[in-house]
Every structure is written in C-alpha cells, then in structure tokens.
Scaffold this motif. Structure first.
Motif, short mmCIF file in Angstrom:
data_model
loop_
_atom_site.label_atom_id
_atom_site.label_comp_id
_atom_site.label_asym_id
_atom_site.label_seq_id
_atom_site.Cartn_x
_atom_site.Cartn_y
_atom_site.Cartn_z
N ALA A 116 12.67 8.71 -11.81
CA ALA A 116 13.22 8.86 -13.16
C ALA A 116 12.37 9.78 -14.02
O ALA A 116 12.87 10.44 -14.93
N MET A 117 11.06 9.84 -13.72
CA MET A 117 10.16 10.71 -14.48
C MET A 117 10.18 12.15 -13.97
O MET A 117 9.47 13.01 -14.50
N GLY A 118 10.98 12.40 -12.94
CA GLY A 118 11.10 13.77 -12.46
C GLY A 118 10.39 14.06 -11.16
O GLY A 118 10.45 15.18 -10.65
N TYR A 119 9.69 13.05 -10.60
CA TYR A 119 9.04 13.25 -9.31
C TYR A 119 10.08 13.11 -8.20
O TYR A 119 10.88 12.17 -8.21
N GLY A 120 10.04 14.03 -7.28
CA GLY A 120 10.99 13.95 -6.17
C GLY A 120 10.41 14.55 -4.92
O GLY A 120 9.54 15.44 -4.97
N GLY A 121 10.88 14.07 -3.77
CA GLY A 121 10.48 14.64 -2.50
C GLY A 121 8.98 14.62 -2.27
O GLY A 121 8.30 13.61 -2.40
N ARG A 127 1.78 12.40 -4.96
CA ARG A 127 1.17 11.96 -6.23
C ARG A 127 1.39 10.48 -6.53
O ARG A 127 0.64 9.91 -7.34
N ILE A 128 2.39 9.86 -5.92
CA ILE A 128 2.69 8.46 -6.22
C ILE A 128 2.58 7.59 -4.97
O ILE A 128 1.75 6.68 -4.91
N ASP A 129 3.42 7.88 -3.99
CA ASP A 129 3.52 6.99 -2.83
C ASP A 129 2.23 6.95 -2.01
O ASP A 129 1.73 5.86 -1.67
N LEU A 130 1.71 8.11 -1.67
CA LEU A 130 0.53 8.16 -0.79
C LEU A 130 -0.70 7.51 -1.43
O LEU A 130 -1.39 6.73 -0.75
N PRO A 131 -1.01 7.79 -2.71
CA PRO A 131 -2.16 7.10 -3.30
C PRO A 131 -2.02 5.57 -3.29
O PRO A 131 -2.99 4.85 -3.05
N LEU A 132 -0.79 5.08 -3.55
CA LEU A 132 -0.59 3.63 -3.55
C LEU A 132 -0.65 3.04 -2.14
O LEU A 132 -0.89 1.84 -1.97
N ALA A 133 -0.42 3.89 -1.14
CA ALA A 133 -0.46 3.43 0.24
C ALA A 133 -1.88 3.46 0.82
O ALA A 133 -2.10 3.00 1.95
N VAL A 134 -2.83 4.00 0.09
CA VAL A 134 -4.20 4.17 0.60
C VAL A 134 -4.81 2.87 1.13
O VAL A 134 -5.41 2.87 2.22
N PRO A 135 -4.69 1.72 0.43
CA PRO A 135 -5.32 0.50 0.97
C PRO A 135 -4.80 0.12 2.36
O PRO A 135 -5.59 -0.29 3.23
#
Length: 214
Positions: A116-121, A127-135
């Motif tokens: 919704a903030m304009g991030y896609g693909g 910037r979002i998924d991979l950093p949160l998946a780091v643990p």
C-alpha cells in the motif's frame, strides 16, 4: 604435552585453510540460495521442485562428492576448488528451504502495508521481506556454518590440507595429543563461525534488540 607449542604455526595454517574452505562456500551458497528461496516462496508451483531438488544434494556422501568434483570440473584431485564447490552445493541444499521459510514468516499485514505504501516486487523483497526474514535465515545459516566446518574435515581423506589432517594423522600415528588438538580446533572454529552469524544477524536486525528494552 609439547606437540601444540611446537606445531602452533602448522595448526594456525591449517585453521586458516579450513576457514576459507568452509567460509567461502557459506557466503557463495547463501548468495545463490537467496534467489532460489525467493522463487520457492513466490512461485508455489516451483516450491516442491526447488526445495526437494536442492535438498537431495545433501544426501550425497561428502567423500563421494569430493572425489567426483575433479571429474566434473576437470581439476586436480587436491585442488581446493573441489571442496569449495562441493561445500557450496551442501550450503545451498540447507539454505533454500530456510530462505523460503524465512520469507513465509513475514506477516501478511506487513507485506500488505508495504504494498500500500508503494513497495512492490523486488523493492519490497529487499527492503521489507528480507530484513524481517533475517532471524529465520540466520538460524539456518548457523546450522550450515557448523555443518561446513565439520564436513570440510572429511576432505583430509583425499589429501586436502586443513584441520582434518590433524585428525587423520593423529589417528593413523596413534598420537592422542594431535588428535585432540584437531578435535578442539574444529570445535572452536565452528563456534567462531556460529558467533559471527549471530553477531551479524543482530547488527542487521536492530529492532529486535530495541523491542527487548523496557
């Protein structure tokens, strides 16, 4: 008990070689597993093939793979490249599922908000998924790191120089001190790898530390 002081330089040299043979495949394997894991996460039809296919690599006995590499690569039997390539395959086998599971662990409401903030693909993934998946990825990487240190020692059976040489020489000569130095050295190196992964993961996820502060 004078063997270690008299051979400290040799042990350090072998430890350095062992670090390269276990560490380089860990980095290369992670770099290759990230896009493969992302495909497994984002393309549900491909997931069984990618996860199961790469996982099968880990069922190949390490000694057989080390011997097979010169035939496939056209290298010499003692070429360290054989070990690096073989260990990279093992790392990929362990990490593709881990990367996919890590990306799966990102909450749907977070990805929806990012979209919704304009991030896609690719931008949202990086910037979002991979950093949160780091643990989750770091947990798998710790297993791969320790596994690499252990499996690399097997390459001493075909003459590749690293800490495993201390194990084969110590056993062959019935020399317990050299054998124990090899065992402890491998253990300390595995712990060092594990510590590096843990510290790196903490540096990449500062919000996890901030969340624990009251």
């Amino acid at each position: 008990m004078t063997w270690l002081p008299d051979n400290l330089g040799t042990v350090a040299h072998l430890a350095g070689a062992h670090t390269v043979l276990a560490g380089v495949p860990l980095l290369v394997g992670l770099a290759l597993a990230l896009p493969l894991g992302w495909l497994a996460h984002s393309r549900e039809r491909w997931r069984p093939v990618l996860v199961a296919g790469t996982g099968l690599l880990y069922t190949i006995p390490s000694l057989a793979l080390f011997v097979l590499m010169p035939i496939l690569l056209g290298t010499r039997i003692l070429d360290p490249v054989n070990v690096v390539v073989a260990m990279t395959l093992y790392t990929i086998a362990l990490l593709v599922r881990t990367v996919a599971d890590g990306l799966d662990s990102v909450p749907e409401h977070v990805t929806a908000a990012a979209t919704a903030m304009g991030y896609g693909g690719l931008a949202r993934t990086l910037r979002i998924d991979l950093p949160l998946a780091v643990p989750v990825i770091a947990a798998g990487l710790r297993v791969a790191a320790v596994s690499n240190v252990s499996i690399v020692s097997v390459a001493s059976l075909i003459g590749v120089q690293q800490l495993g040489v201390l194990l084969t020489d110590g056993y062959g000569r019935n020399f317990p001190e050299e054998l124990w130095v090899g065992i402890v050295s491998c253990l300390l190196l595995a712990l060092a790898f594990d510590l590096v992964v843990v510290v790196t993961a903490r540096l990449l996820t500062p919000w996890t530390r901030a969340g624990g502060v009251r």
